[in-house]
Design a protein around this motif. Structure first.
Motif, PDB file in Angstrom:
ATOM      1  N   GLU A 273       0.831  -1.210   0.000  1.00 51.28           N
ATOM      2  CA  GLU A 273       0.000   0.000   0.000  1.00 51.28           C
ATOM      3  C   GLU A 273       0.863   1.257   0.000  1.00 51.28           C
ATOM      4  O   GLU A 273       0.631   2.190  -0.764  1.00 51.28           O
ATOM      5  CB  GLU A 273      -0.924   0.009   1.221  1.00 51.28           C
ATOM      6  CG  GLU A 273      -1.843   1.224   1.235  1.00 51.28           C
ATOM      7  CD  GLU A 273      -2.608   1.405   2.536  1.00 51.28           C
ATOM      8  OE1 GLU A 273      -2.076   1.015   3.609  1.00 51.28           O
ATOM      9  OE2 GLU A 273      -3.726   1.932   2.485  1.00 51.28           O
TER      10      GLU A 273
ATOM     11  N   SER B 275       2.398   1.870  -3.257  1.00 48.00           N
ATOM     12  CA  SER B 275       1.452   2.296  -4.307  1.00 48.00           C
ATOM     13  C   SER B 275       1.295   3.797  -4.369  1.00 48.00           C
ATOM     14  O   SER B 275       0.768   4.327  -5.334  1.00 48.00           O
ATOM     15  CB  SER B 275       0.063   1.714  -4.058  1.00 48.00           C
ATOM     16  OG  SER B 275       0.119   0.356  -3.820  1.00 48.00           O
TER      17      SER B 275
ATOM     18  N   HIS C  48       4.013   4.476  -6.859  1.00 47.74           N
ATOM     19  CA  HIS C  48       4.278   3.518  -7.937  1.00 47.74           C
ATOM     20  C   HIS C  48       2.995   2.850  -8.376  1.00 47.74           C
ATOM     21  O   HIS C  48       2.284   2.278  -7.557  1.00 47.74           O
ATOM     22  CB  HIS C  48       5.236   2.412  -7.461  1.00 47.74           C
ATOM     23  CG  HIS C  48       6.636   2.880  -7.282  1.00 47.74           C
ATOM     24  ND1 HIS C  48       7.024   3.641  -6.217  1.00 47.74           N
ATOM     25  CD2 HIS C  48       7.727   2.708  -8.058  1.00 47.74           C
ATOM     26  CE1 HIS C  48       8.318   3.923  -6.333  1.00 47.74           C
ATOM     27  NE2 HIS C  48       8.762   3.374  -7.448  1.00 47.74           N
ATOM     28  N   GLU C  49       2.736   2.907  -9.644  1.00 50.56           N
ATOM     29  CA  GLU C  49       1.598   2.185 -10.221  1.00 50.56           C
ATOM     30  C   GLU C  49       1.742   0.692  -9.915  1.00 50.56           C
ATOM     31  O   GLU C  49       0.807   0.019  -9.506  1.00 50.56           O
ATOM     32  CB  GLU C  49       1.597   2.425 -11.727  1.00 50.56           C
ATOM     33  CG  GLU C  49       0.376   1.932 -12.443  1.00 50.56           C
ATOM     34  CD  GLU C  49      -0.799   2.890 -12.251  1.00 50.56           C
ATOM     35  OE1 GLU C  49      -1.919   2.398 -12.195  1.00 50.56           O
ATOM     36  OE2 GLU C  49      -0.558   4.112 -12.143  1.00 50.56           O
ATOM     37  N   LEU C  50       2.950   0.218 -10.136  1.00 44.93           N
ATOM     38  CA  LEU C  50       3.293  -1.180  -9.851  1.00 44.93           C
ATOM     39  C   LEU C  50       4.408  -1.154  -8.836  1.00 44.93           C
ATOM     40  O   LEU C  50       5.439  -0.529  -9.072  1.00 44.93           O
ATOM     41  CB  LEU C  50       3.891  -1.802 -11.105  1.00 44.93           C
ATOM     42  CG  LEU C  50       2.970  -2.502 -12.047  1.00 44.93           C
ATOM     43  CD1 LEU C  50       3.783  -3.216 -13.105  1.00 44.93           C
ATOM     44  CD2 LEU C  50       2.113  -3.505 -11.286  1.00 44.93           C
TER      45      LEU C  50
ATOM     46  N   ILE D 265      -3.100  -8.935  -3.272  1.00 47.37           N
ATOM     47  CA  ILE D 265      -2.236  -8.206  -4.191  1.00 47.37           C
ATOM     48  C   ILE D 265      -2.229  -9.003  -5.499  1.00 47.37           C
ATOM     49  O   ILE D 265      -2.553 -10.186  -5.505  1.00 47.37           O
ATOM     50  CB  ILE D 265      -0.788  -8.035  -3.665  1.00 47.37           C
ATOM     51  CG1 ILE D 265      -0.126  -9.396  -3.396  1.00 47.37           C
ATOM     52  CG2 ILE D 265      -0.766  -7.208  -2.386  1.00 47.37           C
ATOM     53  CD1 ILE D 265       1.354  -9.277  -2.980  1.00 47.37           C
TER      54      ILE D 265
ATOM     55  N   TYR E 285       3.846  -5.644  -8.102  1.00 41.57           N
ATOM     56  CA  TYR E 285       2.563  -5.992  -7.525  1.00 41.57           C
ATOM     57  C   TYR E 285       1.736  -4.748  -7.327  1.00 41.57           C
ATOM     58  O   TYR E 285       2.250  -3.657  -7.093  1.00 41.57           O
ATOM     59  CB  TYR E 285       2.769  -6.690  -6.181  1.00 41.57           C
ATOM     60  CG  TYR E 285       3.377  -8.056  -6.354  1.00 41.57           C
ATOM     61  CD1 TYR E 285       2.559  -9.177  -6.473  1.00 41.57           C
ATOM     62  CD2 TYR E 285       4.756  -8.213  -6.451  1.00 41.57           C
ATOM     63  CE1 TYR E 285       3.099 -10.436  -6.663  1.00 41.57           C
ATOM     64  CE2 TYR E 285       5.305  -9.466  -6.638  1.00 41.57           C
ATOM     65  CZ  TYR E 285       4.467 -10.572  -6.742  1.00 41.57           C
ATOM     66  OH  TYR E 285       5.007 -11.805  -6.943  1.00 41.57           O
ATOM     67  N   ARG E 286       0.444  -4.942  -7.441  1.00 38.41           N
ATOM     68  CA  ARG E 286      -0.450  -3.849  -7.076  1.00 38.41           C
ATOM     69  C   ARG E 286      -1.443  -4.370  -6.054  1.00 38.41           C
ATOM     70  O   ARG E 286      -1.752  -5.566  -6.003  1.00 38.41           O
ATOM     71  CB  ARG E 286      -1.170  -3.297  -8.302  1.00 38.41           C
ATOM     72  CG  ARG E 286      -2.102  -4.290  -8.951  1.00 38.41           C
ATOM     73  CD  ARG E 286      -2.895  -3.650 -10.090  1.00 38.41           C
ATOM     74  NE  ARG E 286      -3.764  -4.653 -10.703  1.00 38.41           N
ATOM     75  CZ  ARG E 286      -4.960  -4.989 -10.227  1.00 38.41           C
ATOM     76  NH1 ARG E 286      -5.443  -4.402  -9.146  1.00 38.41           N
ATOM     77  NH2 ARG E 286      -5.681  -5.923 -10.825  1.00 38.41           N
TER      78      ARG E 286
ATOM     79  N   THR F  59      -5.048  -4.987  -4.622  1.00 38.95           N
ATOM     80  CA  THR F  59      -6.377  -5.159  -5.221  1.00 38.95           C
ATOM     81  C   THR F  59      -7.410  -4.473  -4.309  1.00 38.95           C
ATOM     82  O   THR F  59      -7.086  -4.056  -3.199  1.00 38.95           O
ATOM     83  CB  THR F  59      -6.742  -6.646  -5.315  1.00 38.95           C
ATOM     84  OG1 THR F  59      -6.831  -7.156  -3.985  1.00 38.95           O
ATOM     85  CG2 THR F  59      -5.697  -7.415  -6.115  1.00 38.95           C
TER      86      THR F  59
ATOM     87  N   SER G 215      -7.116   7.134 -10.247  1.00 41.47           N
ATOM     88  CA  SER G 215      -6.921   5.833  -9.623  1.00 41.47           C
ATOM     89  C   SER G 215      -8.017   5.542  -8.599  1.00 41.47           C
ATOM     90  O   SER G 215      -8.425   6.409  -7.835  1.00 41.47           O
ATOM     91  CB  SER G 215      -5.536   5.769  -8.983  1.00 41.47           C
ATOM     92  OG  SER G 215      -5.650   5.742  -7.584  1.00 41.47           O
TER      93      SER G 215
END
Ligand code: ADP
Ligand code: MG
Length: 398
Positions: free
Chosen positions: A23, A26, A29-31, A63, A74-75, A77, A150
């Protein structure tokens, strides 16, 4: 997207730490690349511990791994963000168990939750920015690459704004559910034991209720506010039964207003349109449902604005900005809400409005949907972790 809390109890404290690290990562960073997750989480077990947690989190969908040209990462979810918010509410002892889902809107999920005293509350999970990528394919990349588009950012803004307004409205004595806490994209509030007006087929005195609802619109206006979605779904009707001394039963109806992320100021450039739309909504509903039409025209925006200036009451439209909302945040949130509205108006095609995704969407019934209560893990360390990680947020760049 459905909140599924079943995996919550099985997460170890390292997993929570890694989830929080994703988190934090994020935010810029997008990813989030794996080395950054390692760096933020600083697990005692080192990289291998982090990798173990990453697999555990990815397995339960909190994630998601994304491969891109430049690097893999990773992002978080929706599920991951939901868990973090629940974890915080649970560490603050505001939530102990999660029960039935009572509402699913396009912009939110509404869950009944309870604290460890058994007191029931409502958790509203905002899901804004879940733009219809299928219907608006051309927007896809544009939206994806736009920080202000986002879902995480927009949903958090919606929750912050709604929470700030609920507090301010309650303080002025408006009939709204008591706001209890906010974390990320969620707000916790009192459960109102009432049905939405939408579900009420007859009332003893439509003229009286109509008058009260119009008064609420005018009272909001005096404080500089327009609800912006004042419809039969967002007005709950409490039925208060009383027995008089002579043994007669009386029924009083008390409206409670909910749903505030779209509130606008009386000074907004389209204020008159929003004001008229709220008034019209009530008029139309009363005429269709209760065959009631007021003999009085209006109320009119011009008069409401004059009354606002004359009254000199606390201006609640200043509240949100005072609560840390920047002009940009207000603008971003408004754009997202209007985008949704427009989509609802011209599509009304619920199937198409789902998120494109790997983490969606089985709407089959499961035990957690029918009152099966799920106890979520309680870990007191999470707030400390949040704070610790927040203080590091500036060092997140790799
Ligand atoms: P949305 O933004 O998705 O419309 P709302 O805040 O309007 O979300 O809530 C959706 C539904 O959930 C409402 O129509 C109401 O039936 C129920 N609901 C929301 N908040 C409460 C509450 N505090 N008490 C009881 N029911 C609630
Ligand atoms: Mg609503």
């Amino acid at each position: 997207m459905k909140l599924d809390t079943r995996a919550m109890r099985y997460l170890a404290s390292e997993d929570w730490r890694v989830l929080t690290a994703v988190e934090m990562g994020s935010k810029n960073h997008e990813l989030v690349p794996t080395p950054l997750i390692e760096k933020i989480a600083r697990l005692k077990g080192g990289a291998s511990g982090v990798h173990k947690s990453i697999s555990a989190l990815a397995k339960v969908g909190l994630i998601a791994r994304v491969k891109e040209a430049k690097y893999d990462g990773y992002r978080l979810t929706y599920g991951g963000l939901d868990y973090l918010a629940l974890h915080t509410h649970s560490a603050r002892k505001d939530i102990y168990s999660v029960g039935t889902r009572i509402g699913v809107g396009k912009e939110s999920d509404i869950m009944i939750v309870a604290d460890n005293q058994g007191t029931q509350k409502v958790l509203k999970i905002h899901r804004l920015g879940r733009i219809s990528f299928r219907t608006v394919k051309s927007n896809r990349d544009y939206l994806k690459n736009r920080a202000s588009g986002s879902w995480m950012y927009l949903s958090r803004l919606a929750a912050m704004k709604e929470f700030a307004f609920m507090k301010a409205l309650l303080a002025e004595g408006f009939p709204v559910p008591e706001p209890i806490a906010q974390s990320r994209h969620t707000i916790l509030m009192a459960l109102i034991d009432a049905f939405p007006l939408r579900q009420i087929s007859a009332v003893p005195d439509p003229a009286k209720l109509y008058g009260e609802l119009i008064s609420l619109i005018l009272r909001l206006a005096k404080h500089g506010l327009i609800h912006g979605d004042f419809n039969e779904f967002n007005i709950l009707i409490k039925e208060i039964k009383m027995t008089t001394e002579s043994g007669e039963e009386t029924l009083t109806l008390e409206p409670v207003i909910i749903d505030f992320p779209q509130m606008v100021s009386m000074e907004h450039q389209n204020a008159e349109m929003y004001f008229d739309r709220d008034v019209e909504c009530i008029k139309r509903f009363f005429s269709r449902r209760f065959h009631f039409t007021s003999t009085e025209p209006g109320p009119f925006f011009k008069d409401a604005k004059r009354a606002m200036k004359k009254a000199g009451l606390t201006r609640l439209d200043a509240t949100v900005e005072a609560s840390g909302f920047t002009k940009k945040m207000v603008k971003d949130l408004e754009a997202a809400i209007r985008e949704k509205e427009a989509m609802k108006a011209d599509g009304n095609n619920s199937d198409e409005e789902e998120e494109e995704s790997d983490e969606d969407e089985d709407d089959e019934e499961d035990p957690s949907d029918n009152g099966g209560e799920i106890i979520i893990g309680v870990a007191n360390e999470v707030d400390d972790l949040d704070a610790e990680l927040a203080s590091k947020s500036t060092e997140n760049e790799v």
